[in-house]
Design an enzyme around this catalytic site. Structure first.
Site, PDB file in Angstrom:
ATOM      1  N   ILE A  39       0.827  -1.198   0.000  1.00 22.70           N
ATOM      2  CA  ILE A  39       0.000   0.000   0.000  1.00 22.70           C
ATOM      3  C   ILE A  39       0.874   1.267   0.000  1.00 22.70           C
ATOM      4  CG2 ILE A  39      -1.835   1.223   1.214  1.00 22.70           C
ATOM      5  CD1 ILE A  39      -2.851  -1.433   0.128  1.00 22.70           C
ATOM      6  N   GLU A  40       1.807   1.354   0.930  1.00 22.66           N
ATOM      7  CA  GLU A  40       2.785   2.458   0.976  1.00 22.66           C
ATOM      8  C   GLU A  40       2.168   3.850   0.892  1.00 22.66           C
ATOM      9  OE1 GLU A  40       6.577   1.883  -0.721  1.00 22.66           O
ATOM     10  OE2 GLU A  40       6.285  -0.247  -1.118  1.00 22.66           O
ATOM     11  N   GLU A  41       1.018   4.058   1.515  1.00 26.08           N
ATOM     12  CA  GLU A  41       0.377   5.376   1.489  1.00 26.08           C
ATOM     13  C   GLU A  41       0.504   6.038   2.846  1.00 26.08           C
ATOM     14  OE1 GLU A  41      -3.803   6.502   0.380  1.00 26.08           O
ATOM     15  OE2 GLU A  41      -3.576   4.753  -0.917  1.00 26.08           O
TER      16      GLU A  41
END
Ligand code: NAG
Ligand code: NAG
Ligand code: NAG
Ligand code: NAG
Length: 361
Positions: free
Chosen positions: A128-130
């Site tokens: 996801i890396e958000e």
């Protein structure tokens, strides 16, 4: 079309439809048994990110346990991985704003499960890396996404694996205020991305290691101190480095950066195979930084600008990898397997072999 007895049963219409698809999908392997998902659990994970077709045959299959694919689905890779008892899992990337709504979330998960079943795959890696604010709707939706994805995969594909990628340390690193303990409990394990550290880490405007030793280990200590079981942590190491343009190179090899260079775009990612070719024509040759425990070198480009390139090699990787058995982590992995040179050139071959070996020093 006749269904075999194990393909029938009391199912909701949607699940019934999915099972029908699965049971009618044709197994592409020469041995149909190879289409069965992997159910065995391994004591030690070697988790491999695969991003390009072609190279996978040359991976070190004596070590690999999971291939997470960011490339096109390849039936040959599925059959081959299964013949080695290796899981082949999907990559899952979704914008969090689209899964805050529970119905939307369910439909995303259902699609992924169905895709995995149709392709005889063994799970999903959530990447996801958000950035997420603590207590925001996205914060809760993310934890729910992990829980519901894991439950759906485990139910529909027994033995399947759902994993989640986290930054090198918890505590809102990279503005990712996630519920790390919840997420670790709710999935099979976390892949800890022990890289991309420089921009947050620079106290001076100076180039530095992608994956410095001390910070890497401190990150794991912090996850463990939160109460996360070390068996839920896979160490992710980089098979790439960062190339910085220096405003000035000091006598003691400090690459002073242009201030704008702190923007991520100013440091270019470079794969290990390219780095090894550049090293040969560098100004400095390989220099070892004993504080960050990483190698680097300086070179001049065709316009006369001096660059400093920081990377990881078997020496820096072995040092970090030694921590994995020491702290009883679940295993190790890398971003990404296709950064190495899998050609038949003897020098490249040796370098590639050493990089794989460094995972289990
Ligand atoms: C549901 O997801 C789609 C895209 O996947 C998005 O366009 C839409 O806005 C989402 N709806 C809600 C209610 O979140
Ligand atoms: C994190 O998630 C777990 C599991 O859903 C939950 O029990 C816990 O309350 C959550 N913690 C926070 C701080 O949100
Ligand atoms: C190691 O890293 C931690 C976390 O960033 C830092 O607090 C500590 O001072 C570092 N130790 C050394 C010896 O550099
Ligand atoms: C570096 O260059 C030398 C001579 O040009 C060559 O023999 C050697 O194989 C090269 N090494 C690498 C790592 O490419």
């Amino acid at each position: 079309m006749g269904l075999s007895p194990k393909c029938t049963g009391a199912l909701t219409p949607l699940l019934f439809f999915m099972k029908m698809l699965l049971c009618s999908a044709l197994c592409p392997c020469s041995d149909p048994a190879l289409c069965k998902p992997i159910t065995e659990t391994r004591d030690f994970e070697v988790f491999v990110f695969h991003v390009r077709e072609k190279n996978w045959l040359f991976y070190d299959w004596t070590q690999v346990t999971t291939v997470a694919t960011f490339a096109e689905y390849e039936p040959d890779l599925m059959c081959f991985a299964h013949s080695k008892g290796v899981r082949y899992v999907l990559a899952g990337d979704v914008s969090l704003k689209d899964i805050v709504d529970p119905k939307n979330r369910t439909s995303w998960i259902t699609q992924k499960v169905e895709l995995a079943m149709r392709q005889f795959m063994d799970g999903l890696n959530l990447d996801i890396e958000e950035p997420v604010l603590k207590g925001s709707p996205q914060y809760y939706a993310l934890t729910a996404l992990v829980q519901e994805t894991t439950e759906a995969f485990h139910k529909e594909i027994p033995g399947s694996q759902v994993t989640f990628d986290v930054p090198w340390a918890p505590n809102c690193v990279a503005a990712r205020c996630y519920n790390y303990t919840g997420i670790a409990d709710l999935c099979d394990f976390l892949f800890v991305m022990s890289y991309d550290m420089p921009p947050q880490f620079l106290t001076e405007w100076v180039a530095g290691a992608n994956s410095p030793y001390n910070e890497t280990l401190t990150g794991y200590d912090q996850f463990i101190n939160l109460g996360i079981n070390p068996k839920k942590l896979v160490m992710g190491i980089p098979w790439y480095g960062y190339d910085y343009v220096c405003l000035e190179l000091t006598k003691d090899n400090k690459c002073i950066l242009f201030k704008e260079s702190l923007l991520e775009s100013a440091a270019q990612q470079v794969g290990y195979s390219t780095i090894m070719k550049q090293l040969n024509s560098s100004l400095s040759g390989r220099i070892w930084d004993d504080f960050q425990k990483s190698p680097f070198f300086n070179y001049k480009d065709t316009e006369g600008l001096v660059h400093q390139l920081w990377y990881d090699d078997p020496e820096s990787i072995s040092l970090k990898a030694a921590y994995v058995p020491k702290r009883s982590l679940r295993g190790i992995g890398m971003w990404q397997a296709d950064c190495l040179d899998y050609s038949s050139d003897p020098v490249a071959k040796k370098q590639t072999e050493m990089m794989w070996k460094a995972l289990r020093p």
